[in-house]
Write a protein that holds these residues in place. Sequence first.
Motif, PDB file in Angstrom:
ATOM      1  N   LEU A  81       0.869  -1.169   0.000  1.00  0.00           N
ATOM      2  CA  LEU A  81       0.000   0.000   0.000  1.00  0.00           C
ATOM      3  C   LEU A  81       0.904   1.215   0.000  1.00  0.00           C
ATOM      4  N   SER A  82       0.569   2.171  -0.846  1.00  0.00           N
ATOM      5  CA  SER A  82       1.358   3.393  -0.934  1.00  0.00           C
ATOM      6  C   SER A  82       0.393   4.567  -1.031  1.00  0.00           C
ATOM      7  N   PRO A  83       0.680   5.648  -0.321  1.00  0.00           N
ATOM      8  CA  PRO A  83      -0.213   6.799  -0.409  1.00  0.00           C
ATOM      9  C   PRO A  83      -0.077   7.501  -1.757  1.00  0.00           C
ATOM     10  N   VAL A  84      -1.159   8.116  -2.216  1.00  0.00           N
ATOM     11  CA  VAL A  84      -1.089   8.944  -3.422  1.00  0.00           C
ATOM     12  C   VAL A  84       0.050   9.938  -3.228  1.00  0.00           C
ATOM     13  N   GLY A  85       0.879  10.084  -4.230  1.00  0.00           N
ATOM     14  CA  GLY A  85       2.049  10.949  -4.119  1.00  0.00           C
ATOM     15  C   GLY A  85       3.252  10.226  -3.551  1.00  0.00           C
ATOM     16  N   GLY A  86       3.014   9.071  -2.913  1.00  0.00           N
ATOM     17  CA  GLY A  86       4.084   8.194  -2.487  1.00  0.00           C
ATOM     18  C   GLY A  86       4.899   8.625  -1.299  1.00  0.00           C
ATOM     19  N   MET A  87       4.503   9.678  -0.568  1.00  0.00           N
ATOM     20  CA  MET A  87       5.404  10.215   0.441  1.00  0.00           C
ATOM     21  C   MET A  87       4.821  10.278   1.860  1.00  0.00           C
ATOM     22  N   ASP A  88       3.566  10.646   2.033  1.00  0.00           N
ATOM     23  CA  ASP A  88       3.001  10.868   3.365  1.00  0.00           C
ATOM     24  C   ASP A  88       2.579   9.524   3.963  1.00  0.00           C
ATOM     25  N   LEU A  89       3.529   8.818   4.544  1.00  0.00           N
ATOM     26  CA  LEU A  89       3.324   7.440   4.976  1.00  0.00           C
ATOM     27  C   LEU A  89       2.647   7.285   6.330  1.00  0.00           C
ATOM     28  N   GLU A  90       2.837   8.228   7.230  1.00  0.00           N
ATOM     29  CA  GLU A  90       2.385   8.030   8.604  1.00  0.00           C
ATOM     30  C   GLU A  90       0.885   7.755   8.729  1.00  0.00           C
TER      31      GLU A  90
END
Length: 193
Positions: A154-163
């Motif tokens: 699973l990866s957030p849209v944009g790939g960066m805001d993981l928390e």
Amino acid sequence: VMLGIPTVSIRTVGCNLSCSWCDTAYSREGGEEMTLEEIVSRIGPTRHICLTGGEPLLQDDAVPLAQMLLDSGRHVTLETNGSMDISGLPDHPSLLVSMDIKCPMSGMEHRMRLENLSSLKEKDQLKFIIADGYDLNYAVNVLRHHEVRCNVVLSPVGGMDLEPLAEEVLASGLEVRVLPQLHKIIWGERKGV
């Protein structure tokens, strides 16, 4: 994709989907027409190759290219958007299929071929890009209602805001990976990486 391993990406032109959050819309048209031999000659000595798009399986030469790369001793990750039949892909120990299932916020969830899930092998990867809780619930339902033998990312849209996504996954008890898009952390929105 093997996160952190030096990899050459071969990006094909064209996509049959139009995801609301697409970060490679530039790959829908343009590009440079090349023979398979020209592509292989430009790769250099890199052992790990990612065949991506757009949607590489729209190209008649995608499977022959993958096979040519496999035959030359390379590891190939074929990234596909989940809308094309993957049952005819080569069964090779050095081929990793990384298949998306598009969630509702993409606007393309109705185009997914869920029957592809049975073609994924343990070494393959199933990926969901998550925009919100509704997308996460959709992913959870797909995983609960279909047998999935491979790694799930699973990866957030944009790939960066993981928390936020990591917190929700931990609360849900899912055994999935929450991963960033490493190339965005290193190079930002630069094309060609």
